[in-house]
Design a protein around this motif. Sequence first.
Motif, short mmCIF file in Angstrom:
data_model
loop_
_atom_site.label_atom_id
_atom_site.label_comp_id
_atom_site.label_asym_id
_atom_site.label_seq_id
_atom_site.Cartn_x
_atom_site.Cartn_y
_atom_site.Cartn_z
N UNK A 113 24.94 4.25 -21.16
CA UNK A 113 24.58 5.67 -21.28
C UNK A 113 23.06 5.84 -21.32
N UNK A 114 22.39 4.96 -22.05
CA UNK A 114 20.93 5.00 -22.11
C UNK A 114 20.33 4.83 -20.72
N UNK A 115 20.86 3.88 -19.96
CA UNK A 115 20.36 3.67 -18.60
C UNK A 115 20.61 4.91 -17.74
N UNK A 116 21.82 5.44 -17.80
CA UNK A 116 22.20 6.56 -16.94
C UNK A 116 21.47 7.86 -17.28
N UNK A 117 21.12 8.04 -18.54
CA UNK A 117 20.52 9.30 -18.96
C UNK A 117 19.02 9.23 -19.21
N UNK A 118 18.41 8.09 -18.92
CA UNK A 118 16.98 7.96 -19.20
C UNK A 118 16.15 8.74 -18.19
N UNK A 119 15.00 9.17 -18.64
CA UNK A 119 14.07 9.92 -17.80
C UNK A 119 13.05 9.02 -17.11
N UNK A 120 12.99 7.77 -17.53
CA UNK A 120 11.98 6.88 -16.94
C UNK A 120 12.52 5.46 -16.84
N UNK A 121 11.90 4.67 -15.98
CA UNK A 121 12.28 3.28 -15.83
C UNK A 121 12.05 2.50 -17.12
N UNK A 122 10.96 2.80 -17.80
CA UNK A 122 10.65 2.12 -19.05
C UNK A 122 11.73 2.39 -20.09
N UNK A 123 12.15 3.63 -20.19
CA UNK A 123 13.18 4.00 -21.15
C UNK A 123 14.51 3.32 -20.82
N UNK A 124 14.86 3.23 -19.54
CA UNK A 124 16.14 2.61 -19.18
C UNK A 124 16.10 1.11 -19.46
N UNK A 125 14.98 0.45 -19.16
CA UNK A 125 14.86 -0.98 -19.44
C UNK A 125 14.91 -1.23 -20.95
N UNK A 126 14.17 -0.43 -21.70
CA UNK A 126 14.14 -0.59 -23.15
C UNK A 126 15.53 -0.37 -23.75
N UNK A 127 16.24 0.68 -23.33
CA UNK A 127 17.57 0.98 -23.86
C UNK A 127 18.55 -0.15 -23.60
N UNK A 128 18.54 -0.67 -22.39
CA UNK A 128 19.43 -1.78 -22.05
C UNK A 128 19.05 -3.03 -22.85
N UNK A 129 17.78 -3.38 -22.85
CA UNK A 129 17.35 -4.61 -23.52
C UNK A 129 17.65 -4.58 -25.01
N UNK A 130 17.37 -3.48 -25.68
CA UNK A 130 17.60 -3.41 -27.12
C UNK A 130 19.09 -3.51 -27.45
N UNK A 131 19.92 -2.83 -26.69
CA UNK A 131 21.36 -2.89 -26.95
C UNK A 131 21.92 -4.30 -26.70
#
Length: 185
Positions: A113-131
């Motif tokens: 969900x973090x990847x799909x709903x992120x506004x930026x590439x940095x946010x999507x990478x960070x969301x995936x990596x942290x989870x």
Amino acid sequence: MISVGAAAYLSCENRILGAFLFSVALFAICSFGLSLYTGLAGYFFELKNKSELAVVWLGNLAGSLVGSLLIRLAKPSLSEKAAALFGVKFGQSIVATAALAMFCGVMMYTAVRSFNESDSGTQSVFGVAVCIMTFIMCGFEHSIADMCYLWLAVGSAGTLLRGAGYILVVSLFNAFGAVAFKSIT
């Protein structure tokens, strides 16, 4: 891709670095629109064809087999590490396994969900990596990663049969955790 993530994790002496490198698998899956059972499970009630989840699970089973057997041929030393990892998993109670699988389902749903709903590439990478790092560092059970570890570790029919039962329990509770969490968020 999960076989690659599992190999990265097993190849690292540092668990934190291994957990971080494992996340490249989910990032690639999300980036290329590939299907991952644990990433799709939280969206079960939105699926028009409910059997799609079973088809994805079977595809992930086949993909984990091929990927892990190729890794086993190329890096046989990882088989010993995977066997040790599965020895710990087999020592858990079914209740502990179910709970750890549910928490992993929550983390996988959150990552996708973090990847799909992120506004930026940095946010999507960070969301995936942290989870991903969280589920690995906590020892949560991920059915597809466990498939990879099982294929790497299998040395006897007994290990395979016991592992198959283990994978089914983890798969069921990965989905339950993801669906339950999605229903309250």
